[in-house]
Design a protein around this motif. Structure first.
Motif, PDB file in Angstrom:
ATOM      1  N   LYS A  32       0.870  -1.106   0.010  1.00  0.00           N
ATOM      2  CA  LYS A  32       0.138   0.087   0.002  1.00  0.00           C
ATOM      3  C   LYS A  32       0.975   1.343   0.052  1.00  0.00           C
ATOM      4  CE  LYS A  32      -2.420   1.281   3.955  1.00  0.00           C
ATOM      5  NZ  LYS A  32      -1.986   2.630   3.999  1.00  0.00           N
ATOM      6  N   SER A 190      -2.187  -1.453  -4.021  1.00  0.00           N
ATOM      7  CA  SER A 190      -3.376  -0.360  -4.194  1.00  0.00           C
ATOM      8  C   SER A 190      -2.821   1.050  -3.288  1.00  0.00           C
ATOM      9  CB  SER A 190      -4.542  -0.997  -3.297  1.00  0.00           C
ATOM     10  OG  SER A 190      -5.516  -0.178  -3.343  1.00  0.00           O
ATOM     11  N   THR A 192      -4.905   2.422  -1.532  1.00  0.00           N
ATOM     12  CA  THR A 192      -5.698   2.524  -0.299  1.00  0.00           C
ATOM     13  C   THR A 192      -5.940   1.158   0.037  1.00  0.00           C
ATOM     14  OG1 THR A 192      -7.894   2.723  -1.389  1.00  0.00           O
ATOM     15  CG2 THR A 192      -6.537   4.877  -0.944  1.00  0.00           C
ATOM     16  N   HIS A 193      -6.273   1.229   1.388  1.00  0.00           N
ATOM     17  CA  HIS A 193      -6.826  -0.348   1.822  1.00  0.00           C
ATOM     18  C   HIS A 193      -8.127   0.053   2.579  1.00  0.00           C
ATOM     19  CE1 HIS A 193      -6.296  -3.946   4.804  1.00  0.00           C
ATOM     20  NE2 HIS A 193      -7.476  -4.142   3.981  1.00  0.00           N
ATOM     21  N   THR A 213       3.113  -1.194   4.048  1.00  0.00           N
ATOM     22  CA  THR A 213       2.758   0.328   3.716  1.00  0.00           C
ATOM     23  C   THR A 213       3.957   1.008   3.555  1.00  0.00           C
ATOM     24  OG1 THR A 213       1.183   0.451   5.492  1.00  0.00           O
ATOM     25  CG2 THR A 213       1.940   2.668   4.529  1.00  0.00           C
TER      26      THR A 213
END
Length: 365
Positions: A32, A190, A192-193, A213
């Motif tokens: 992320k 991605s 975002t999560h 992250t």
């Protein structure tokens, strides 16, 4: 972002490569990070590490540009399939050819049965894809239980709902029923999560998805990235402040600095126009090479075999590699044709042989 520019991600790269190895225990992971933080570069580095270090890995890394519908997504899985150093092919060449023939049949059926709904068309697609892969490996003498498939899906937030619905239902069920995918691993990226992303993971049935992250680069890492790009205008602390530690922003700063630092001509002149070869510069055989290549966004020997014989595909690819004025080699070895000459050749073909042009376009799509 090039692999050489992957700075400050050694910890993530080492952990993911180890966790996704044959002895690792990571079932599903999510990288992320904001746009430009190096998610795609890290995924590519992990994939390359597994290909080089593992004996029996099958890497599948479809492109987000091919996520519009299930058929295109399946074809992208085929094009990007790679086997690790211990297994030279895993039957992937036969898999690509057989799937190419199947796609042509699907396209013909879709054209002749316009009343068929998308749900009907997508229904048995996943089972067909898995069956062709299994049969190709079996003919190559590969034991499914020895294979560790790793499915890498980049930019998950960009995937349309239709493809997500198919992935988490038909495709998910098909691979769960397959011995080949008993040890399958998943790695996503991605920005975002969020609830949608977690909903996708829930529908896949993952008990836990480990999130990695990507943090902004430190001043030291900013300085290291600058050194790799031969940028010496600012130090690490200042680079960190103006870029917020975003690698893509830093690379843009370096590129702008390089273009600004080039000496300007004392005499103003017209911009130099790119000169492309005229069709008459090519022999008939070379023009045919260009014709086939023009229908592909990314060109390699395997997807060329969808359009011509394996022999012609090899000749075409090797010839294009030498045509540096009209073809560019990408980091993964694929070629891309100059957009202008690509458009010219396709337009010429549509006017000269419209039916043949439509056939090649359907196959390439």
């Amino acid at each position: 972002m090039k692999k050489d520019n992957l700075v400050g991600r050694d910890k993530e790269l080492g952990f993911l490569s180890s966790s996704l190895s044959s002895n690792g225990h990571l079932r599903a992971g999510l990288i992320k990070g904001a746009h430009g933080m190096g998610k795609t570069a890290l995924l590519e580095a992990v994939e390359q590490s597994l290909l080089e270090r593992e004996e029996s890995h099958l890497l599948l890394s479809p492109k987000v540009d091919d996520s519009l519908d299930p058929v295109t997504f399946c074809s992208s899985l085929v094009r990007t399939a790679r086997s690790s150093r211990g297994k030279t092919s895993l039957g992937l060449h036969k898999f690509a050819r057989t799937w190419g023939s199947r796609v042509i049949e699907l396209a013909k059926n879709k054209i002749s049965a316009k009343e068929e709904t998308s749900a009907d068309a997508d229904g048995g697609l996943a089972e067909t894809w898995v069956k062709i892969l299994e049969e190709s490996m079996h003919e190559d003498g590969v034991q499914p239980k020895n294979i560790t498939p790793v499915i890498i899906i980049d930019d998950l937030q960009q995937y349309p709902d239709r493809t997500i619905d198919w992935l988490t239902s038909s495709f998910n069920q098909a691979i769960r029923n397959s011995d080949l995918f008993k040890k399958a691993r998943f790695l996503f990226s991605s920005e975002t999560h969020d609830d949608r992303t977690q909903g996708i993971f829930d529908r896949f049935g993952f008990d836990k998805v480990q999130v990695f992250t990507l943090s902004p680069l430190s001043p030291a890492h900013c300085e290291k990235l600058a050194e790799l790009n031969e940028y010496r205008v600012m130090g690490g602390q200042e680079l960190r402040q103006i870029s917020n530690g975003n690698p893509l922003k830093l690379l843009n700063i370096f590129n702008k600095s390089t273009s600004l630092s080039k000496p300007k001509s004392k005499v103003m002149s017209e911009p130099k126009k790119k000169v492309l070869p005229h069709f008459s510069d090519f022999s008939e055989e070379e023009f045919n090479h260009l014709l086939f290549a023009s229908y592909l966004h990314r060109i390699n020997r395997y997807n060329l075999e969808f359009l011509c014989s394996p022999r012609d595909a090899a000749f075409c690819y090797n010839w294009l590699k030498r045509q540096k004025k009209i073809a560019r080699k990408e980091p993964n070895g694929d070629l891309t044709l100059d957009p202008e000459i690509r458009a010219q050749i396709q337009e010429f073909h549509r006017q000269d042989k419209p039916e043949e042009a439509e056939r090649l376009n359907v196959i390439a799509t």
